[in-house]
Each structure stands twice: as C-alpha cells, then as structure tokens.
Design a protein around this motif. Structure first.
Motif, short mmCIF file in Angstrom:
data_model
loop_
_atom_site.label_atom_id
_atom_site.label_comp_id
_atom_site.label_asym_id
_atom_site.label_seq_id
_atom_site.Cartn_x
_atom_site.Cartn_y
_atom_site.Cartn_z
N GLY A 172 7.09 0.59 -3.21
CA GLY A 172 6.17 -0.76 -3.27
C GLY A 172 4.96 -0.43 -4.20
N ALA B 123 2.05 1.65 -6.70
CA ALA B 123 0.82 2.46 -6.46
C ALA B 123 0.45 2.51 -4.93
CB ALA B 123 -0.01 2.23 -7.40
N ILE C 163 -2.00 1.53 -2.47
CA ILE C 163 -3.20 0.67 -2.90
C ILE C 163 -4.26 1.40 -2.16
CG2 ILE C 163 -4.07 -1.70 -2.67
CD1 ILE C 163 -1.07 -2.61 -2.56
N GLY D 19 3.97 -0.34 -9.49
CA GLY D 19 4.34 0.85 -10.16
C GLY D 19 5.66 1.34 -9.93
N GLU E 125 7.62 -0.13 -12.63
CA GLU E 125 7.10 0.77 -13.81
C GLU E 125 8.00 2.02 -14.04
OE1 GLU E 125 2.95 -0.07 -12.79
OE2 GLU E 125 3.01 -0.61 -14.87
N GLU F 16 0.78 -6.95 -9.61
CA GLU F 16 -0.37 -6.10 -9.61
C GLU F 16 -1.43 -7.31 -9.85
OE1 GLU F 16 2.20 -5.03 -11.13
OE2 GLU F 16 1.91 -3.00 -11.18
N ARG G 23 -2.36 -8.48 6.63
CA ARG G 23 -1.36 -7.98 7.43
C ARG G 23 -2.18 -7.19 8.89
NH1 ARG G 23 0.08 -8.23 2.79
NH2 ARG G 23 2.33 -7.94 2.16
N ARG H 80 -1.91 -7.74 14.09
CA ARG H 80 -2.19 -6.82 15.11
C ARG H 80 -3.49 -7.45 15.76
NH1 ARG H 80 -1.49 -3.52 10.43
NH2 ARG H 80 -3.57 -3.02 10.23
C1 LIG Z 1 6.66 -3.65 -0.23
C2 LIG Z 1 6.49 -5.09 0.52
C3 LIG Z 1 7.18 -6.13 -0.27
C4 LIG Z 1 7.22 -4.93 1.66
O1 LIG Z 1 6.86 -5.96 2.71
P1 LIG Z 1 7.14 -6.06 4.34
O2 LIG Z 1 6.75 -7.46 4.87
O3 LIG Z 1 8.34 -5.10 4.63
O4 LIG Z 1 5.89 -4.86 4.92
P2 LIG Z 1 4.24 -5.04 4.76
O5 LIG Z 1 3.86 -5.83 3.62
O6 LIG Z 1 3.84 -5.55 6.08
O7 LIG Z 1 3.81 -3.69 4.58
C5 LIG Z 1 4.30 -2.61 5.49
C6 LIG Z 1 3.03 -1.72 5.34
O8 LIG Z 1 3.13 -1.03 4.07
C7 LIG Z 1 1.72 -1.22 3.62
N1 LIG Z 1 2.02 -1.39 2.17
C8 LIG Z 1 2.69 -2.04 1.64
N2 LIG Z 1 2.83 -1.70 0.13
C9 LIG Z 1 1.93 -0.89 -0.21
C10 LIG Z 1 1.21 -0.07 -1.11
N3 LIG Z 1 1.70 -0.41 -2.58
N4 LIG Z 1 0.36 0.77 -0.86
C11 LIG Z 1 -0.34 1.02 -0.01
N5 LIG Z 1 0.51 0.53 1.35
C12 LIG Z 1 1.13 -0.57 1.22
C13 LIG Z 1 1.49 -2.42 4.11
O9 LIG Z 1 -0.28 -2.67 4.02
C14 LIG Z 1 1.73 -2.38 5.22
O10 LIG Z 1 0.67 -1.70 6.14
P3 LIG Z 1 -0.43 -2.12 7.38
O11 LIG Z 1 -0.74 -0.77 7.90
O12 LIG Z 1 -1.19 -2.60 6.38
O13 LIG Z 1 0.39 -3.10 8.09
C15 LIG Z 1 4.99 -5.44 0.53
O14 LIG Z 1 4.58 -4.47 1.34
C16 LIG Z 1 4.20 -5.63 -0.73
O15 LIG Z 1 4.37 -6.58 -1.33
N6 LIG Z 1 3.65 -4.58 -0.95
C17 LIG Z 1 2.58 -4.58 -2.17
C18 LIG Z 1 3.49 -4.41 -3.56
C19 LIG Z 1 2.37 -4.41 -4.57
O16 LIG Z 1 1.65 -5.27 -4.80
N7 LIG Z 1 2.67 -3.28 -5.49
C20 LIG Z 1 1.66 -3.11 -6.54
C21 LIG Z 1 0.81 -2.01 -6.14
S1 LIG Z 1 -0.57 -1.87 -7.37
C22 LIG Z 1 0.48 -0.78 -8.53
O17 LIG Z 1 1.41 -0.38 -8.46
C23 LIG Z 1 -0.51 -0.42 -9.78
C24 LIG Z 1 0.39 0.10 -11.02
O18 LIG Z 1 0.89 -0.93 -11.96
C25 LIG Z 1 -0.54 0.91 -12.00
C26 LIG Z 1 -1.24 1.78 -11.08
C27 LIG Z 1 -1.95 2.80 -12.20
C28 LIG Z 1 -3.28 3.27 -11.56
C29 LIG Z 1 -4.16 3.72 -12.33
C30 LIG Z 1 -5.41 3.88 -11.99
C31 LIG Z 1 -6.10 3.93 -13.07
C32 LIG Z 1 -7.56 3.47 -12.81
C33 LIG Z 1 -8.52 3.31 -13.90
C34 LIG Z 1 -9.80 3.17 -13.55
C35 LIG Z 1 -10.70 3.52 -14.54
C36 LIG Z 1 -11.95 3.51 -14.15
C37 LIG Z 1 -12.83 4.42 -15.13
O19 LIG Z 1 -12.44 4.20 -16.11
O20 LIG Z 1 -13.70 4.81 -14.58
#
Ligand SMILES: CC(C)(COP(=O)(O)OP(=O)(O)OC[C@H]1O[C@@H](n2cnc3c(N)ncnc32)[C@H](O)[C@@H]1OP(=O)(O)O)[C@@H](O)C(=O)NCCC(=O)NCCSC(=O)C[C@@H](O)CCCCCCCCCCCCC(=O)O
Length: 719
Positions: free
Chosen positions: A59, A61, A63, A100, A103, A123, A275, A279
């Motif tokens: 799913g 990074a 979040i 991610g 990716e 994202e 989400r 609850r």
């Molecule tokens: C995956 C899904 C489609 C599943 O759906 P479903 O209906 O089956 O389930 P739920 O949506 O109910 O989810 C169940 C449960 O899981 C939790 N959850 C889901 N996804 C995540 C997640 N990605 N992370 C954490 N938790 C997640 C959800 O909250 C539920 O739990 P809860 O307790 O709340 O009920 C669906 O879940 C979905 O669509 N998920 C999200 C998918 C998504 O959006 N993914 C993208 C994530 S962001 C990402 O990936 C970023 C990357 O591109 C890059 C990251 C690089 C990071 C680098 C950081 C650099 C920072 C730079 C800062 C510099 C600052 C400075 O310079 O100072």
C-alpha cells in the motif's frame, strides 16, 4: 518486515509482511534491504521475486511514519539497489500496488500482476507526489501523457489497463507468485539493461510545451488551491526534460515543499479520519465492534421523488433486491424510466450489466411486507412522514428496520410513532443520492446499536462515507450550515455583494460560494423551513426592529427574493440571473444590486467596504463555532466526524482538512479572538458567541486536534 525463502531451487522469494497493507515502514524497508542483499550474494540464486503477504503487494510508504522523524533505510537508494541488481527481480503484484508500492515495483525489472490487482500513484491525494522515483520512472515507462494523467489524478488502474499502458508485463488469473517465479526462471541470465527504467529517456512526445501548458491549466482549475497536483506536473516535466539524476533532484525538492505543507497534513488527516468514522460509538457506549448488523437482503424505498430515485439506484447497485414504492401512477412511471436510465448509465461507466431486474416497482405500500429494511423518502413534512411510518409499522414483518431520509426532521419523534422505536434511524442522503459520497446515519435516544450498525454497514456497501451522528435540528451538516448562511446574508446587508462573498469562498476552495450554491439548491427550500419556524413576515416593515426576530438578528433578504419568485436556477433568477430557467451559468444581475441598495436604504443600513478576510472569518468561524457546540453536545463523536461530513458532503476543500481541522491549523486562540471581536460588534447574533468548548480548549493551551477529547464532556471519538 520482509521474509526470505529460496523456492524452485534458484529463486529468492521476498515476502513483505506488515499487515494490513504491507506498508513500507522502517522495518519493512530494512527487511527489503537485507533480503535483497542476501539474494544477490547467494550464488545459488539466479533471480528474485518480491511479493506481499495476504494477497496485497504493498500500500505504499507508511503514512503514519510521516508524522514523526523518519528512521530506517530510505526508499530511493533501496529501489536503486534493486534496479541495478545483476539478477532479474520480478514484482508479483496481488491486491494493490500503490504509491511507494508501485515505485518499488517500477524499480524491479519485471512486473506480473493478478487480474484483480489495482495499481496507482495516489500520493497527490495525500498532498504529496511519488517521491521514490515514481515521478521519474513512470513517464519513462508509459510516456508523458499517460503518466501525467495517473500522477495528477492519483487514480488506480486495473491490471488490464496497467497491461495496456505497459506498466506490467503479464497478467494472470492464477497464483501470481507462482506465475512470477516461473517468469523469473525464464528470464534468468538475460541482459537487464533494457529493463532498468531509470536509464531510458522518456518516449518522444511532440509539442511537449503545449502539452504541459494545457495540463497545468487544467490542473490549476480543478485543484482549487491544492498545491500537490501542480507539483506533480512539475515533477513529470522534469522527467521529460532533464536527465534522470537531475529529475530526481527536482522530485526531491518538490517533495520537500509538499511534505512539510499544511495541505499534506490536512489530506493525510482526511485519509485517517475517513477510516476512523467507521469505528463509530454512541454516547450510550454502544460501538461498532460490539454491535452486530442485521443481514439486509431485500430493501424498500418509499417515495420516488429526486431523493427516492437516487437512493433506489444506490441500493440496487449494491446488488440488493429493492421494492420501489410510489403511490402516484404518473410519478411511478417517470421514476421507473429515470431509475432505469441511471442504472444503465452507471453500469456502462463501471463496465458491468445494469441491475434493472433488481428493482420491483409498486404503487402499494403492502408490497414491502417482507423486506429487511425500508428507507422512507417522501416529502420533507413531519405529518406525511408520520403517516408513512404508521403504515409501515402495520405492514412490515417484525424486526424490519425503518429508516427516514430526512435532512432536519426529528428522528426520535418519528420513532415514537412506531411500536418499535429501537428499529428507527435516520439515513440522511445528499442529492443526487447515488452520486454524493456522504451519508449521515442519525440515531435517536432509542435507536438500537444494531439498527445503527445495520445502517452504517449498508452505507459502506453503497460506497458512502457514512458517519453516525446524534439527533438534533439539522443533525451535523445542516446545523452548521445555518450560521454560515446567516452570516452571508448579514454581510450583504452590511455592504457585501453575492459576487464578493462567493469569490472569497471559492478562492478558499469551495466549488461554489454560498449564493451560487443557494441558487443551485433553490431558495424556496430555506424559505419553507423559515416559514415553518415562524420567522417569515411580510416584507414591508423597515428599520432595525424589522430585522430582529425571535430575539435575534434576522435577515429577511432570502424571503424577499422568494416573494419575487426568484427561487434560483430553476426560475432563472435568484442571487444571480441565468439565461433561462434551468441554466447553470450565474451572471451578475443589476436588479439584485439595486434591490440590495433599496433594501439597505429602507432599513437605514450604510454599506461599508467588506474584504475577503472578513467574509471568511464571519462565515467560516460561525460554522466552526457551531461545530464546537455539536461536539460539546455529543452529537458528533469527534472532530473527525464533522470534518468527514464537511469534506464529503458540503464541498469543504479537502486540502484544508475539514472545518475543525482548519480551526486547529489557524489556531484555536485566533478563532476565539475573532469570534469575540465579531460578537462585540454584533451582540444580537448568538451564533458568534464562542462555544464553551472552544473557550475550554484555548484555556487548556489549545491542544492538537487528536487531544481535544480530553476537553469534550461526551467523548466517543476514535482518532
Ligand atoms: C491499500 C488500500 C487500497 C486498502 O484499502 P482497504 O479498503 O482494504 O483498507 P483500508 O483503506 O481501510 O486500510 C486498512 C488499514 O490500513 C491503513 N493503511 C492503508 N494504507 C496505509 C499506508 N500506506 N500507510 C499506513 N497505513 C495505511 C489504513 O489507515 C487502515 O488502518 P486504520 O487503522 O486507519 O483503519 C487503501 O488502504 C489505500 O488506498 N491506502 C493508501 C495508499 C496510498 O495512498 N499510498 C501512498 C502512500 S504515500 C507514498 O507511498 C509516498 C512515496 O511515493 C514516497 C515516499 C518517499 C518518502 C520520502 C520522505 C521524504 C521527505 C522529504 C522531506 C524533506 C523535508 C526536509 O527537507 O526537511
């Protein structure tokens, strides 16, 4: 974390294990780094497969980690190490590969997906961009136009579309991991250079500048102030115009700006709030995890006006069998045609067969005798609804759940008309009911937890953001809307114009300002309610006293327009003028402006200059203040419930997180100070009197939103 196994003798199988969605937490990233290293250094391993446990690849990074200092191996070098590996790495994609997760898969040399898998870079909907190389690899793989579409909208694609676009190499209906292992064996030893996406230039695209200009314009228009979609376009532009390393640097810079922005925080808050509202808890202590919903196989809708038709479609699209009842024959025939049309269009859009046979039409209320749940959607009139509830109580089998679709009427009063008030709940849909995401499930003091659980589950099945709320005038959404609209009327009296008020609100991010919205929904709706409340008087009186009703400031402007027959778009005249009745383009109306001038003169009001800041503070803080009252009264379980209602049903800009989140961002002390300021200027306006919860929160040091509960008497929040 990630588990490592050797399968088929020479394939290293890496399984991501982090339920529920295998998000790339620090532990998972560490696990991937370690297991990839292990596979690459094992001379017996010829190729590698990466998959996720429990039928979901990844799913993205984690979040939740974004809220604190991130530790563990960073994603970008981890994905680079995979791409530069000298053994083929194959991603076996089941369930979802998002953000991610995709990716990571793009860093692999091959991608095999199950036919039911969904892929995407969502994202943007979290206020971010695909910053682990996604903005640079995807355009190189599938071309700039398709990548722009996916990255700026965040939409998920099916495996079939992913295959067509070239994101995946193979789609299987069978065991994806087995197919990936077989595939990995077949490509062992082949040159990997052509498979390293980052080493390719983007496919040639004529008129690149024109394309980016066009997309940027479109994105700016639909983003309504959101910054992430614009950064996404800029990142893809970097992919199209710069070498990979420089593109990555641009991706990093853009992400750094987004990552720390209030918009990203707001959008991520919305993700978790949506989400959390599932609850639900009631003040009685009843809650989602201890209340079992009743099975609903057959449902009925009573009254096939606009709302009833939409509700019938929403129910039928879940696969339920629906009895649609309308006593007027002509109305029934029209409804049948309209519902069939909506079902056909909806099915076409989703590529499925329309559920036309799922709906049975009847003029006779007796037809609902054996249904499990009824949604009454007759005209908003308590006497009529009471009569229908009495009929339903006599006709329905014991245990049938009786739901009323009302936007403001007293659910408990209706419940009292039935022998089983515990089986009664409100289901407040929003027009058009088959399209709008929001459903308020309204419980009265006697509604059983099982009834609430059943309505909430049904809402979820219909794809609605369903929020359980207590019973009060206007429930949550409309109760908060009242002071917002009243403030807009007062601003007109004081010198503002509908154009000025609407512009301020639209620049804030609402799709429509309050007056354009009022023209769309019909001015007569509020007029009828105010008449029912005894507020409407003939419009001849003048002076201040004519504008004090029931002991508080009242603006009769809306009533006066209705007396002129100006009901909004449907009559071609309202706060604006339209080319003809039903037209949608609002135009400046000189009549309205001279009417406002004459009204002010009649009432001794002197127009003053009003700026956008005042419009926002008075309209939005009045609405927010009512939200605090609602929390204090225990009508909403927590701020996230209010925010989901406003973002899903009232056009509140998502990148501002909802009204209560916005108040938290602005600063509670500031909101309090401005309310006190306006209250002093307008002492006859009770809704500007700051709520005691807001005062308590400020007095306790303005805690962050997830800690408000400690100051709320009747807390049953989840965040
Ligand atoms: C995956 C899904 C489609 C599943 O759906 P479903 O209906 O089956 O389930 P739920 O949506 O109910 O989810 C169940 C449960 O899981 C939790 N959850 C889901 N996804 C995540 C997640 N990605 N992370 C954490 N938790 C997640 C959800 O909250 C539920 O739990 P809860 O307790 O709340 O009920 C669906 O879940 C979905 O669509 N998920 C999200 C998918 C998504 O959006 N993914 C993208 C994530 S962001 C990402 O990936 C970023 C990357 O591109 C890059 C990251 C690089 C990071 C680098 C950081 C650099 C920072 C730079 C800062 C510099 C600052 C400075 O310079 O100072």
């Amino acid at each position: 974390m990630a588990e490592y196994n050797r399968v088929s003798e020479c394939v290293g199988l890496i399984t991501l294990r982090n339920p529920p969605v295998n998000a790339l937490s620090a532990a998972v990233r560490q696990g991937i780094v370690d297991t990839v290293q292990r596979a690459l250094s094992d001379p017996n391993v010829k190729s590698v497969v990466i998959c996720g446990q429990n039928g979901i690849f990844c799913g993205g990074a984690d979040i939740k980690e974004f809220r604190s200092n991130m530790t563990g191996p960073p994603l970008i070098p981890m994905i680079h190490a995979i791409e530069s590996a000298n053994k083929p790495v194959v991603a076996a994609i089941e369930g979802s590969a998002l953000g991610g997760g995709l990716e990571l898969a793009l860093g692999c040399h091959y991608r095999i997906a199950h036919s039911k898998a969904r892929l995407g870079l969502p994202e943007v909907s979290l206020g971010l961009l695909p910053a682990a190389g996604g903005s640079q690899r995807l355009p190189r793989l599938i071309g700039v136009p398709a990548a722009l579409n996916l990255i700026t909208t965040g939409r998920h694609v099916t495996a079939a579309e992913a295959l067509q676009l070239g994101i995946v190499d193979q789609v299987t209906d069978h065991n994806t991991v087995a197919a990936a292992v077989k595939f990995a064996l077949s490509v062992a030893g082949r040159s990997l250079d052509p498979r390293r996406i980052s080493t390719h230039p983007c496919p040639q695209q004529p008129d690149l500048d024109a394309l980016f200009e066009e997309v940027m314009q479109k994105v700016r228009q639909s983003a309504r102030g959101a910054i992430a979609p614009i950064a996404c376009v800029q990142a893809v532009r970097a992919a199209a115009t710069l070498p990979y390393a420089q593109g990555m640097e641009r991706e990093r810079e853009l992400m750094a700006t987004l990552f720390t922005s209030g918009q990203a925080r707001a959008l991520q808050y919305c993700f978790f709030a949506e989400r959390a509202v599932g609850r639900w808890r009631m003040p009685s202590g009843a809650r989602w995890d201890t209340s079992k919903p009743r099975p609903v196989h057959k449902a009925a809708v009573i009254g096939l006006g606009t709302m009833g038709r939409g509700i019938t479609v929403a129910l039928a699209q879940t696969g339920l069998s629906v009895i649609a009842v309308e006593t007027q024959e002509k109305q029934l025939m029209e409804a049948k045609q309209a519902i069939s049309g909506m079902l056909e269009r909806g099915a076409k859009g989703r590529g499925v067969a329309p559920a036309l046979d799922g709906v049975i039409y009847s003029q006779n209320i007796q037809a609902v005798a054996d249904v499990d749940l009824v949604i009454e959607a007759v005209f908003e009139d308590i006497a009529l609804k009471t009569k229908v509830f009495q009929q339903l109580s006599a006709v329905c089998k014991p245990g049938t759940l009786l739901c009323t679709n009302t936007s403001a009427l007293d659910v408990d009063q209706l419940a009292s008309e039935t022998p089983n008030p515990e089986l009664v709940v409100g289901m407040h849909f929003f027009a058009p009911a088959h399209v709008m995401k929001l459903l308020e499930v309204v419980y009265g003091p006697r509604s059983s937890p099982q009834a609430v659980a059943t309505a909430m589950q049904l809402g979820k099945k219909m794809g609605k953001a369903s929020v359980a709320v207590g019973n009060c005038r206007g429930f949550v959404g409309n109760r908060m809307l009242k002071p917002y609209i009243e403030e807009a009327f007062f601003l007109l009296e004081e010198g503002a114009t509908p154009e000025l008020v609407d512009q301020a609100l639209e620049e804030f991010g609402f799709p429509m300002g309050v007056f354009r919205m009022s023209d769309l929904s019909g001015l007569d709706v509020g007029w009828r309610v105010r008449k029912g409340d005894g507020l409407v008087e003939p419009g001849t009186a003048s002076g201040r006293s004519a504008r004090i009703r029931q002991g508080r400031r009242y603006s009769p402007l809306g009533d006066l327009l209705c007396e002129e027959g100006r009901f909004g778009q449907k009559t071609g005249r309202g706060w604006y003028q339209y080319d003809k009745p039903g037209s949608r383009v609002a135009r400046f109306d000189p009549w309205l402006h001279s009417f406002l001038g004459a009204y002010r003169a009649q009432h001794g009001l002197v127009a003053r200059r009003i700026d956008h800041q005042e419009v926002l503070e008075r309209c939005l803080y009045a609405l927010i203040n009512e939200g605090f009252h609602i929390l204090d009264d225990g009508i909403a379980a927590g701020p996230e419930d209010i925010d989901v209602i406003y973002v899903s049903g009232y056009g509140w800009p998502r990148h501002r997180g909802g009204p209560m989140f916005y108040a938290n961002m602005v600063g509670l002390a500031k909101v309090l100070e401005r309310l006190e300021h306006y209250q002093q200027l307008h002492p006859e306006v009770p809704h500007l009197q700051p709520s005691s919860l807001l005062r308590r929160l400020v007095a306790s040091g303005s805690p962050p939103i997830h800690k408000w509960g400690e100051a709320i008497k009747k807390l049953h929040s989840q965040l």
